[in-house]
Design an enzyme around this catalytic site. Structure first.
Site, PDB file in Angstrom:
ATOM      1  NE  ARG A 195       0.932  10.547  10.099  1.00 34.52           N
ATOM      2  CZ  ARG A 195       0.458   9.566   9.342  1.00 34.52           C
ATOM      3  NH1 ARG A 195      -0.728   9.067   9.594  1.00 34.52           N
ATOM      4  NH2 ARG A 195       1.148   9.097   8.332  1.00 34.52           N
ATOM      5  CE  LYS A 224      -1.570   1.603   4.052  1.00 32.46           C
ATOM      6  NZ  LYS A 224      -1.385   2.971   4.536  1.00 32.46           N
ATOM      7  CG  ASN A 225       2.304   2.789   3.488  1.00 28.49           C
ATOM      8  OD1 ASN A 225       1.146   3.133   3.215  1.00 28.49           O
ATOM      9  ND2 ASN A 225       2.702   2.595   4.733  1.00 28.49           N
ATOM     10  NE  ARG A 245      -7.282   4.846   5.490  1.00 24.84           N
ATOM     11  CZ  ARG A 245      -6.707   5.935   5.979  1.00 24.84           C
ATOM     12  NH1 ARG A 245      -7.110   6.433   7.112  1.00 24.84           N
ATOM     13  NH2 ARG A 245      -5.728   6.523   5.327  1.00 24.84           N
ATOM     14  CG  ASP A 250       3.562   1.646   9.308  1.00 27.56           C
ATOM     15  OD1 ASP A 250       3.203   2.507  10.130  1.00 27.56           O
ATOM     16  OD2 ASP A 250       3.744   1.888   8.103  1.00 27.56           O
ATOM     17  CB  CYS A 301      -4.529  11.100  11.719  1.00 27.11           C
ATOM     18  SG  CYS A 301      -3.021  10.154  11.839  1.00 27.11           S
TER      19      CYS A 301
HETATM   20  C1  EPZ Z   1       4.527   7.038   6.174  1.00 26.59           C
HETATM   21  O1  EPZ Z   1       3.817   8.134   6.716  1.00 26.59           O
HETATM   22  C2  EPZ Z   1       3.551   5.894   6.078  1.00 26.59           C
HETATM   23  N1  EPZ Z   1       2.450   6.250   5.194  1.00 26.59           N
HETATM   24  C3  EPZ Z   1       3.038   5.528   7.468  1.00 26.59           C
HETATM   25  O2  EPZ Z   1       2.207   4.395   7.321  1.00 26.59           O
HETATM   26  C4  EPZ Z   1       4.249   5.179   8.359  1.00 26.59           C
HETATM   27  O3  EPZ Z   1       3.793   4.937   9.672  1.00 26.59           O
HETATM   28  C5  EPZ Z   1       5.249   6.333   8.360  1.00 26.59           C
HETATM   29  O4  EPZ Z   1       5.626   6.674   6.996  1.00 26.59           O
HETATM   30  C6  EPZ Z   1       6.526   6.045   9.131  1.00 26.59           C
HETATM   31  O5  EPZ Z   1       7.136   4.890   8.606  1.00 26.59           O
HETATM   32  C7  EPZ Z   1       2.592   6.108   3.890  1.00 26.59           C
HETATM   33  O6  EPZ Z   1       3.628   5.697   3.386  1.00 26.59           O
HETATM   34  C8  EPZ Z   1       1.425   6.445   3.031  1.00 26.59           C
HETATM   35  P1  EPZ Z   1       6.774  10.388   8.053  1.00 26.59           P
HETATM   36  P2  EPZ Z   1       4.407   9.597   6.654  1.00 26.59           P
HETATM   37  O7  EPZ Z   1       6.711  11.639   7.258  1.00 26.59           O
HETATM   38  O8  EPZ Z   1       5.142   9.765   5.376  1.00 26.59           O
HETATM   39  C9  EPZ Z   1       7.025  13.792  11.438  1.00 26.59           C
HETATM   40  C10 EPZ Z   1       0.407   2.934   7.913  1.00 26.59           C
HETATM   41  O9  EPZ Z   1      -0.097   2.377   8.930  1.00 26.59           O
HETATM   42  N2  EPZ Z   1       6.946  14.764  10.335  1.00 26.59           N
HETATM   43  O10 EPZ Z   1       7.939   9.478   7.850  1.00 26.59           O
HETATM   44  O11 EPZ Z   1       3.315  10.533   6.972  1.00 26.59           O
HETATM   45  C11 EPZ Z   1       5.749  12.976  11.594  1.00 26.59           C
HETATM   46  O12 EPZ Z   1       4.784  13.661  12.351  1.00 26.59           O
HETATM   47  C12 EPZ Z   1       1.036   4.263   8.080  1.00 26.59           C
HETATM   48  O13 EPZ Z   1       0.410   2.427   6.793  1.00 26.59           O
HETATM   49  C13 EPZ Z   1       7.069  16.131  10.611  1.00 26.59           C
HETATM   50  O14 EPZ Z   1       7.216  16.544  11.768  1.00 26.59           O
HETATM   51  O15 EPZ Z   1       5.429   9.551   7.869  1.00 26.59           O
HETATM   52  C14 EPZ Z   1       6.278  11.730  12.259  1.00 26.59           C
HETATM   53  O16 EPZ Z   1       6.417  11.962  13.616  1.00 26.59           O
HETATM   54  C15 EPZ Z   1       0.478   5.232   9.006  1.00 26.59           C
HETATM   55  N3  EPZ Z   1       7.010  17.011   9.565  1.00 26.59           N
HETATM   56  C16 EPZ Z   1       7.665  11.557  11.619  1.00 26.59           C
HETATM   57  O17 EPZ Z   1       8.011  12.839  11.106  1.00 26.59           O
HETATM   58  C17 EPZ Z   1       6.867  16.600   8.277  1.00 26.59           C
HETATM   59  O18 EPZ Z   1       6.813  17.455   7.371  1.00 26.59           O
HETATM   60  C18 EPZ Z   1       7.753  10.542  10.477  1.00 26.59           C
HETATM   61  O19 EPZ Z   1       6.673  10.757   9.581  1.00 26.59           O
HETATM   62  C19 EPZ Z   1       6.746  15.219   8.005  1.00 26.59           C
HETATM   63  C20 EPZ Z   1       6.798  14.327   9.046  1.00 26.59           C
END
Ligand code: EPZ
Length: 420
Positions: free
Chosen positions: A123, A22-23, A399, A307, A118
């Site tokens: 996030r 999915k991701n 989802r 995850d 969320c």
């Molecule tokens: C991806 O989310 C995945 N989603 C998530 O999958 C996964 O948990 C996550 O990466 C971490 O591995 C998809 O790929 C669609 P991040 P993403 O940006 O890209 C902070 C699932 O269950 N951050 O790596 O949104 C953020 O808040 C899920 O399939 C900022 O502060 O994750 C988090 O604490 C849910 N500012 C950390 O970084 C930003 O601009 C990592 O988030 C971006 C992120």
């Protein structure tokens, strides 16, 4: 609303086919915005999030067509006729924000709803926006939307992420592919899904070096062309069913799974007493004796994935001894703990860590799923529990997991979907 009913206590035995990730699929679909020509994606999983991304792309003007009856091959392509990603779609799925980079790169403007927080955390998306600003984009915030604009093309830049973000790396990688000049993304995420996106972008004519490392160097090109790409198997689905084999005391062959994407997940699994071996066309998971406690700390890839945290917590709740589970990526990803405790688990949360004291058995109960991975963690607990477990709010599950109840039932689980 549907729920999943499980009568626990049956060891799983058999084979489970692992679908496309999915991701990986979601950013790959967003990459369809980068070219006028056809991008054909195969091994697409059949999930609610894929439909949502299809709907988002369609309203941008992209034709999203099924090339086979099962809907596992999608063809994307066409002109962008609308650059707004509306709140109604973005609030359903945060990954919608991945259209920002491609829209800015291809047509120089975008109006995208901010996703907001969320279940698992606040996030923010500041890294996506700051990176695009470094590439020459300007943004205004109005009515919950960010309005982006760039004069001419985005320009290459050196972007050093202060911490690792999967989504920001993906958004900027796509944007940089069509920017003018060279972009360097340092401290980039290295998740296999990013490698998959990069491989597809290269097939579309992008020039990317350092794939698989934390420094990606992209020489922008004026246009990308169509390509065909098969999506990698889902490592989180794989890990989740590996936990199902382990918690139920069975053995399952995970067809299409790739051991090389599973790094830390398999290491902890083996530490907990589970046998994991690579077989012909997949991975075999077998629980030999009892489960032992193991410590887990979530980290960006190649560390232990956030995850997989909820699913491991379910498994460790019936292991012998204590385990410490530390969540470092999201600030609120322990929502499954009170539900697992309702089933007899002994888990205490202290800030970002949870102490899991293994219990000999769980007992079935009605429980509520709070997010996608928490849903699966409760199903796992239900497989091991005595009596009946009913997992409510399974729309989260749909989802990201395709046909869970069929896949588990085919291996002997007593599980069914109840529609109301
Ligand atoms: C991806 O989310 C995945 N989603 C998530 O999958 C996964 O948990 C996550 O990466 C971490 O591995 C998809 O790929 C669609 P991040 P993403 O940006 O890209 C902070 C699932 O269950 N951050 O790596 O949104 C953020 O808040 C899920 O399939 C900022 O502060 O994750 C988090 O604490 C849910 N500012 C950390 O970084 C930003 O601009 C990592 O988030 C971006 C992120």
């Amino acid at each position: 609303m549907d729920s999943i009913r499980i009568r626990g206590g049956r060891p799983l035995s058999g084979e489970i086919p692992i679908g496309g990730a999915k991701n990986a699929a979601l950013p790959l679909m967003a990459a369809g915005l980068l070219t006028e020509q056809r991008l054909v994606l195969s091994n697409v999983p059949r999930l609610a999030d894929i439909k949502t991304m299809g709907a988002l792309l369609s309203q941008h003007g992209i034709a999203v067509e099924k090339q086979d009856n099962a809907g596992r091959v999608l063809s994307l392509g066409g002109s962008i006729t609308n650059t707004e990603a509306p709140y109604d779609i973005v609030r359903q799925m945060r990954a919608s924000f991945l259209v920002l980079g491609p829209l800015m790169a291809r047509v120089g403007e975008a109006r995208v709803s901010l996703p907001g927080g969320c279940e698992i955390g606040a996030r923010p998306v500041d890294l996506h926006i700051k990176g695009l600003e470094q590439m020459g984009a300007r943004f205004d915030l109005q009515g919950g939307y960010i309005d982006g604009r760039v004069d001419g093309r985005l320009r290459g830049a050196k972007i050093v992420f202060p911490f690792v973000s999967v989504g920001a790396t993906e958004n900027l990688l796509m944007a940089a592919s069509l920017a003018e000049g060279r972009t360097v993304l340092a401290n980039a995420a290295r998740e296999p899904e990013i490698g998959d996106l990069a491989v597809c972008l290269v097939a579309m004519g992008a020039q990317i070096e350092g794939i698989g490392s934390d420094t990606l160097t992209i020489e922008g090109v004026p246009a990308l062309h169509g390509a065909e790409h098969s999506i990698i198997p889902d490592r989180i689905e794989t890990g989740s069913y590996a936990c199902a084999a382990a918690i139920s005391g069975g053995s399952v062959f995970l067809r299409h799974a790739r051991l090389e994407h599973l790094g830390a997940t398999i290491r902890v699994m083996r530490e907990a007493g589970v046998e994991v071996t690579e077989g012909d066309g997949g991975v075999m998971v077998r629980r030999l004796n009892g489960l032992h406690g193991a410590d887990v700390m979530t980290e960006p890839y190649p560390g232990f994935p956030t995850d997989m945290q909820a699913q491991f917590m379910a498994m460790l709740s019936v292991a012998e001894g204590a385990s410490m589970v530390t969540e470092t990526i999201f600030e609120n990803r322990f929502m499954h703990v009170p539900e697992l405790n309702r089933m007899g688990a002994r888990i205490n949360v202290h800030g970002s860590s949870a102490i899991v004291r293994g219990v000999p058995s769980l007992s079935g109960a009605p429980v509520m799923a709070s997010d996608l991975r928490a849903s699966l963690s409760l199903i796992l607990a239900g497989l091991a529990a005595k009596g009946e477990t009913v997992v409510n709010r399974v729309y989260h599950l749909d989802r990201g997991y395709e046909a869970v109840e069929q896949k588990l039932a085919a291996c002997g689980a007593d599980i069914e979907r109840v529609s109301r």
